[in-house]
Write an enzyme that holds these catalytic residues in place. Structure first.
Site, PDB file in Angstrom:
ATOM      1  N   SER A  60      -9.696   2.113   3.051  1.00  0.00           N
ATOM      2  CA  SER A  60      -8.880   2.873   2.142  1.00  0.00           C
ATOM      3  C   SER A  60      -7.942   2.014   1.301  1.00  0.00           C
ATOM      4  CB  SER A  60      -8.027   3.891   2.922  1.00  0.00           C
ATOM      5  OG  SER A  60      -7.147   3.216   3.809  1.00  0.00           O
ATOM      6  N   SER A 116      -9.553  -0.486   7.188  1.00  0.00           N
ATOM      7  CA  SER A 116      -9.085  -0.417   5.797  1.00  0.00           C
ATOM      8  C   SER A 116      -8.366  -1.645   5.268  1.00  0.00           C
ATOM      9  CB  SER A 116      -8.174   0.789   5.613  1.00  0.00           C
ATOM     10  OG  SER A 116      -8.959   1.956   5.665  1.00  0.00           O
ATOM     11  N   LYS A 159       0.841  -1.196   0.000  1.00  0.00           N
ATOM     12  CA  LYS A 159       0.000   0.000   0.000  1.00  0.00           C
ATOM     13  C   LYS A 159       0.878   1.248   0.000  1.00  0.00           C
ATOM     14  CE  LYS A 159      -3.918   1.949   2.655  1.00  0.00           C
ATOM     15  NZ  LYS A 159      -4.741   1.751   3.872  1.00  0.00           N
TER      16      LYS A 159
HETATM   17  N1  GLN Z   1     -12.767   4.179   6.443  1.00  0.00           N
HETATM   18  C1  GLN Z   1     -12.145   4.598   7.670  1.00  0.00           C
HETATM   19  C2  GLN Z   1     -11.785   6.052   7.578  1.00  0.00           C
HETATM   20  O1  GLN Z   1     -12.111   6.629   6.614  1.00  0.00           O
HETATM   21  C3  GLN Z   1     -10.957   3.741   7.948  1.00  0.00           C
HETATM   22  C4  GLN Z   1      -9.722   4.177   7.283  1.00  0.00           C
HETATM   23  C5  GLN Z   1      -8.564   3.286   7.550  1.00  0.00           C
HETATM   24  O2  GLN Z   1      -8.671   2.228   8.178  1.00  0.00           O
HETATM   25  N2  GLN Z   1      -7.429   3.731   7.098  1.00  0.00           N
HETATM   26  O3  GLN Z   1     -11.192   6.611   8.440  1.00  0.00           O
END
Ligand code: GLN
Length: 506
Positions: A156, A180, A81
């Site tokens: 994400s 994420s 990532k």
């Molecule tokens: N969707 C969550 C957020 O927007 C989690 C993001 C993540 O785990 N990086 O914060």
């Protein structure tokens, strides 16, 4: 899915390499070919490093030929990532503000991958600075779900999950701040693990929220996740929050679970993580998974975690607060983009113009929220209050783990939604992490295992298994058992049924 010879697990590839039936150069080239074939449609990668990957592969083959010591996964390629720093390879965090930035050092996770001989195929797409649940907030355009290219791959870390689901990489690294790794796993039919907070080093992980972020495996099987977790995990003196204790034996735990036997395991179904807000088909698949575990000998208990209903609100105070302070470092002076307005602007004017042009709307929204929550008059009312609720959520976990060895729930409330459907509705987007956020707030480990296709839309859903901190072995044991039980039902891997890439150039 016809994947041009890349539909093989990392464990299988490691065995083939060890037996001398393939070379790492072959395996790596095959994945690069697959990327070349499909990634213009999937857009899982922001950067592909063919040269670097093939060089690392050749070095692994040479070590093997010379009889030198090798790691278990030596020569098996991987995707990372784009939120982890990679020396000599761009790292953008999905943001324009870091466009073209090439870090001078490797994240500890990346260094451990390299030291274990895993060629790095490239960097995967993500929501900007890991804020989002769909990868639509990437400044470089969305990633598409290999099950249906009109749908999101979760976020994400949608790039890592889609790369693995589309057989562009055997496995990948993701990061999970609120879900994420696990939510993209659920909506792409892949396995995702959020390790115990502090179990995998955060050194070189560009911080979204330091007290929540955790890197972990994105794979097609539970065994591959354990193998990878053992490579990247363990104490790191460069991360002050890294736990100075040996990791539990994760691959052994998978071996124990693989028979599918769950005799004596107490499974807690969390009342608050289900019901309203969850898609009917997702709930049906979840109930079937619970029934399968009961048949396999597990004892199922219903547990209540009353403060979990406040987890989302708590998270959306703590996360923006930490993020707003972390993102202050992107000031046009140190990294990446610098926008210089006409005339002779002051440093503040350069910063303002750069941050205005370099950050997307979601990032700006969270910076504003976080700055507000931390401002002197409101600190106690918002941030301080949220930290108190966080403690109550941790106590809920402690009480629940007295009644059950692991807790289970659907990973995500819905299957993959359509690209564009929620992107302009922040609250609808935030709700995707309803079930995953409590684990981040308390630092406990969790896995998402694919558990079937929802009836309404034929798209994958996931079941989440949570365990107490540093009991990551439990999530692997139960995850492996579930995988065995479900694969028996299906008669083969779920991903074989993904058809989103059929009929195209592949
Ligand atoms: N969707 C969550 C957020 O927007 C989690 C993001 C993540 O785990 N990086 O914060």
């Amino acid at each position: 899915m016809n994947a041009g010879g890349t539909a093989t697990t990392a464990a299988w590839l490691a065995d083939e390499l060890a037996a001398g039936r393939v070379t790492s150069v072959d395996v790596t080239q095959r994945h690069l070919d697959r990327i070349a074939d499909v990634d213009d449609r999937v857009h899982a990668f922001l950067h592909v490093d063919a040269e670097g990957a093939l060089e690392a592969a050749a070095a692994s083959d040479e070590r093997r030929a010379a009889g030198e010591p090798l790691s278990v996964l030596d020569g098996v390629p991987i995707a990372v990532k784009d939120v982890l720093t990679t020396k000599g390879m761009p790292t953008t965090c999905g943001s324009k503000i870091l466009e073209g930035w090439v870090p001078p050092y490797d994240a500890t996770v990346v260094r451990r991958l390299r030291e274990a001989g895993l060629p790095i195929l490239g960097k995967t797409n993500m929501d900007e600075f890991a804020m989002g649940s769909s990868t639509e907030h990437s400044a470089y355009g969305p990633t598409r779900n290999p099950w249906d290219l009109d749908r999101i791959p979760g976020g994400s870390g949608g790039g890592s999950a889609a790369a693995v689901a589309a057989y562009e990489a055997p496995f990948a690294i993701g990061t999970d701040t609120g879900g994420s790794i696990r939510q993209p796993g659920a909506v792409t039919g892949t396995v995702g693990v959020k390790p115990t907070y502090g179990g995998v080093s955060r050194y070189g992980l560009v911080a979204l929220a330091n007290s929540l972020d955790q890197a972990g495996p994105v794979t097609r099987t539970v065994l591959d996740a354990a193998l990878l977790h053992e490579v990247i995990g363990g104490h790191d003196p460069l991360d002050s929050t890294s736990i100075d204790q040996p990791l539990p034996a994760l691959v052994d735990a998978v071996r124990r679970g693989e028979s599918g036997d769950l005799t004596g395991v107490r499974i807690g179904v969390v009342t608050e993580l289900g019901g309203e807000g969850y898609q009917a088909g997702v709930l049906r698949r979840f109930q079937e998974s619970v029934d399968l575990m009961v048949k396999a000998g597990a004892e199922v208990v219903e547990v209540s975690c009353p403060h979990f209903v406040h987890a989302l609100a708590t998270y959306y105070l703590i996360l923006p607060a930490e993020a707003s302070s972390n993102l202050a470092r992107f000031d046009a002076m140190r990294y990446g983009l610098r926008v210089v307005p006409d005339g002779s602007p002051s440093a503040e004017e350069v910063m303002r113009a750069t941050r205005d042009a370099g950050f997307g709307d979601e990032v700006k929204r969270r910076i504003i929220l976080g700055t507000y929550a931390l401002s002197s008059g409101y600190y106690d009312a918002y941030y301080g209050q949220a930290q108190k609720v966080r403690t109550l959520i941790t106590r809920d976990f402690e009480a629940a783990f007295e009644q059950a060895d692991v807790l289970v729930s659907p990973t995500a409330p819905t299957t993959a939604f359509r690209i564009g459907e929620k992107v302009d509705d922040p609250l609808a987007m935030y709700l995707n992490d309803l079930a995953t956020i409590p684990a981040n707030l308390s630092g406990v480990p969790g896995i998402s295992v694919p558990n079937g296709l929802a009836d309404e839309d034929g798209l994958p859903s996931g079941v989440q298994v949570l365990a107490p901190a540093m009991a990551d072995d439990r999530v692997y044991r139960v995850g492996a058992a579930l995988e065995t039980l479900l694969t028996r039902e299906w008669g083969g891997p779920l991903l074989d049924r993904a058809t989103g890439l059929e009929g195209g150039a592949a």
